[in-house]
Design a protein around this motif. Structure first.
Motif, short mmCIF file in Angstrom:
data_model
loop_
_atom_site.label_atom_id
_atom_site.label_comp_id
_atom_site.label_asym_id
_atom_site.label_seq_id
_atom_site.Cartn_x
_atom_site.Cartn_y
_atom_site.Cartn_z
N HIS A 78 56.16 39.93 37.78
CA HIS A 78 54.87 40.18 37.15
C HIS A 78 54.66 39.08 36.12
O HIS A 78 55.58 38.78 35.35
CB HIS A 78 54.86 41.53 36.41
CG HIS A 78 55.01 42.71 37.30
ND1 HIS A 78 53.94 43.46 37.70
CD2 HIS A 78 56.11 43.26 37.89
CE1 HIS A 78 54.36 44.44 38.48
NE2 HIS A 78 55.67 44.33 38.61
N ALA A 79 53.48 38.51 36.11
CA ALA A 79 53.16 37.46 35.14
C ALA A 79 51.80 37.77 34.54
O ALA A 79 50.85 38.09 35.27
CB ALA A 79 53.17 36.09 35.80
N LEU A 135 61.98 37.78 32.13
CA LEU A 135 62.40 36.53 32.76
C LEU A 135 62.00 35.34 31.90
O LEU A 135 62.74 34.38 31.78
CB LEU A 135 61.80 36.41 34.16
CG LEU A 135 62.19 37.50 35.15
CD1 LEU A 135 61.45 37.30 36.48
CD2 LEU A 135 63.69 37.51 35.37
N SER A 136 60.80 35.42 31.30
CA SER A 136 60.33 34.34 30.44
C SER A 136 59.28 34.90 29.49
O SER A 136 58.49 35.76 29.87
CB SER A 136 59.72 33.21 31.28
OG SER A 136 59.26 32.17 30.45
N LEU A 137 59.31 34.41 28.27
CA LEU A 137 58.32 34.79 27.29
C LEU A 137 58.16 33.59 26.37
O LEU A 137 59.10 33.20 25.69
CB LEU A 137 58.79 36.02 26.50
CG LEU A 137 57.72 36.72 25.69
CD1 LEU A 137 57.90 38.22 25.77
CD2 LEU A 137 57.77 36.27 24.26
N VAL A 138 56.99 32.97 26.41
CA VAL A 138 56.76 31.77 25.63
C VAL A 138 55.36 31.82 25.03
O VAL A 138 54.42 32.27 25.67
CB VAL A 138 56.97 30.49 26.48
CG1 VAL A 138 55.98 30.41 27.62
CG2 VAL A 138 56.93 29.24 25.65
N GLY A 139 55.27 31.41 23.79
CA GLY A 139 53.99 31.43 23.10
C GLY A 139 54.21 31.35 21.61
O GLY A 139 55.20 30.80 21.13
N CYS A 140 53.28 31.95 20.86
CA CYS A 140 53.40 31.89 19.41
C CYS A 140 52.81 33.15 18.78
O CYS A 140 51.98 33.84 19.37
CB CYS A 140 52.71 30.64 18.87
SG CYS A 140 51.01 30.46 19.40
N VAL A 141 53.27 33.42 17.57
CA VAL A 141 52.78 34.55 16.78
C VAL A 141 52.42 34.04 15.39
O VAL A 141 52.91 33.00 14.95
CB VAL A 141 53.82 35.69 16.68
CG1 VAL A 141 54.14 36.26 18.06
CG2 VAL A 141 55.09 35.23 15.99
N ASP A 142 51.54 34.79 14.72
CA ASP A 142 51.25 34.44 13.33
C ASP A 142 51.67 35.56 12.37
O ASP A 142 51.49 35.46 11.17
CB ASP A 142 49.79 34.04 13.12
CG ASP A 142 48.79 35.08 13.58
OD1 ASP A 142 49.18 36.25 13.81
OD2 ASP A 142 47.61 34.73 13.71
N GLN A 143 52.25 36.61 12.93
CA GLN A 143 52.91 37.66 12.17
C GLN A 143 54.14 38.07 12.96
O GLN A 143 54.07 38.17 14.18
CB GLN A 143 52.02 38.89 12.00
CG GLN A 143 50.80 38.67 11.15
CD GLN A 143 49.99 39.94 11.04
OE1 GLN A 143 50.52 40.99 10.68
NE2 GLN A 143 48.71 39.86 11.35
N ALA A 144 55.23 38.30 12.27
CA ALA A 144 56.47 38.67 12.95
C ALA A 144 57.15 39.80 12.20
O ALA A 144 57.12 39.85 10.97
CB ALA A 144 57.41 37.47 13.04
N CYS A 169 50.49 33.98 24.61
CA CYS A 169 51.86 34.31 24.96
C CYS A 169 51.90 34.56 26.46
O CYS A 169 51.14 35.38 26.98
CB CYS A 169 52.37 35.53 24.21
SG CYS A 169 54.10 35.87 24.60
N GLU A 170 52.74 33.81 27.15
CA GLU A 170 52.90 33.93 28.60
C GLU A 170 54.13 34.80 28.86
O GLU A 170 55.22 34.50 28.37
CB GLU A 170 53.07 32.55 29.21
CG GLU A 170 51.92 31.62 28.90
CD GLU A 170 52.28 30.15 29.04
OE1 GLU A 170 53.38 29.82 29.53
OE2 GLU A 170 51.44 29.32 28.64
N VAL A 171 53.93 35.86 29.62
CA VAL A 171 54.99 36.84 29.87
C VAL A 171 55.29 36.88 31.36
O VAL A 171 54.37 37.02 32.17
CB VAL A 171 54.58 38.24 29.38
CG1 VAL A 171 55.70 39.25 29.61
CG2 VAL A 171 54.15 38.22 27.92
N VAL A 172 56.57 36.78 31.70
CA VAL A 172 57.00 36.96 33.09
C VAL A 172 58.11 38.00 33.08
O VAL A 172 59.13 37.85 32.39
CB VAL A 172 57.50 35.64 33.73
CG1 VAL A 172 57.88 35.88 35.19
CG2 VAL A 172 56.45 34.54 33.60
N LEU A 173 57.87 39.07 33.84
CA LEU A 173 58.84 40.17 33.93
C LEU A 173 59.36 40.28 35.35
O LEU A 173 58.64 39.98 36.31
CB LEU A 173 58.17 41.51 33.56
CG LEU A 173 57.52 41.62 32.19
CD1 LEU A 173 56.85 42.99 32.04
CD2 LEU A 173 58.53 41.38 31.09
#
Length: 141
Positions: free
Chosen positions: A4-5, A33-42, A101-105
């Protein structure tokens, strides 16, 4: 394994969005499997399980690993700031996507992950059940 992407956009809560995607798509067992991107609150729960830290600044997501069990995510993530300083821990709700944020499950179609309270750890821990694929299709109906 079925993949799933999907892409998250500015303002979405990272953990909630991943969990919601799994609920909406009836995914009962998955891995990141992959999670790449950015956040402005963590917001991260630190080692030891008692301290939660939060930041309101830009971070790159440099790593994420974990499991999702019936819509409940157990994810560990590493964020990097503008000076390349990294912070890692247990992903909490409150991590807000900045630009993308790109998510691959990976959906584990012949497994069901659930969580059960474990008196020895004090947490809900994963319970792994393996099924034949035909049984899982019946389970999802």
């Amino acid at each position: 394994m079925k993949s799933h992407a999907f892409r998250l956009i500015k303002g979405q809560d990272l953990k909630q969005s991943i969990q919601n995607y799994c609920i909406e798509n009836q995914i009962s067992a998955a891995v990141v499997l992959s999670l790449v991107g950015c956040v402005d609150q963590a917001e991260l729960r630190m080692a030891g399980g008692k301290v939660i830290k939060n930041w309101k600044q830009d971070f790159e997501i440099v790593s994420c690993t974990g499991t999702i069990s019936s819509g409940k995510a157990h994810l560990h993530v590493v964020f990097s700031d503008v000076d390349a300083v990294c912070y890692g821990g247990h992903l909490q709700e409150g991590c807000i996507v900045n630009t993308t944020c790109e998510v691959v499950l990976g959906e584990l179609e012949n497994y069901q992950f659930t969580r059960e309270f474990d008196v020895t750890t004090g947490y809900k821990e994963i319970k792994i059940t393996e099924y034949q694929i035909e049984k899982m299709q019946e389970f999802k109906k």
